[in-house]
Each structure stands twice: as C-alpha cells, then as structure tokens.
Design an enzyme around this catalytic site. Sequence first.
Site: not given
Length: 107
Positions: A31, A34
């Site tokens: 991600c 993230c």
Amino acid sequence: MVVKAISGIEEYHSIINSDKVVLVEFWAQWCGPCRVMSPVFENMSNGTNGIQFFKVNIDDEDAISGEIGVRSIPMFVAFQHGRKIDQFIGASPPGLETLIHKVKASA
C-alpha cells in the site's frame, strides 16, 4: 516511542483491552499511502504521552483485520477497554493528528 507490531489475535485482544488508550495502524506492505503514513505515525508517537501506538500488517494478521472489519487502508483505530473509541482512514497527516488530539483528550 517505537511503534510495536502486533503478532497474533491473542496479543491484539490483550492490547486493546487495556485501560490505556491504544492507537493501532492497519497497513500493508504493498500500500503506497501506507508507506507514506507509517513514518508519520511513528513520528507522531514520539512525544505523545497517554497513548500507546501499535501497528498491524493486514496481510500477516488477517484474523485481526477481519475482526475489526478493515475495508480501506491506512486505517487508524483508537481503543480503550476493548471498545473502539474513534478512527481515521486515509493518508492525511493532519487527519491523523486530529485523531490523536481527540483521543488524547479522552485519555
């Protein structure tokens, strides 16, 4: 403060059932947002008293992410006494900072 990775659902339950305010970052290696927010989360943990910071890799800990119902990441969830008290989803440092200030006030 070092943000500790949670390993296993038993450890997760033990941590969130604390009488202390706990903030958990749900993330994944793949991600991009993230990877942007994880260092921000770690940086915000330094100098934030009254809140314990943890992280859960949703790919490694699918039982935890399934229990909490993670649908989008990065997701930051605050707990106390085993109850979710607030959450923030997204890659916005100001949004995360707002969440931290809100839950710190309840600590």
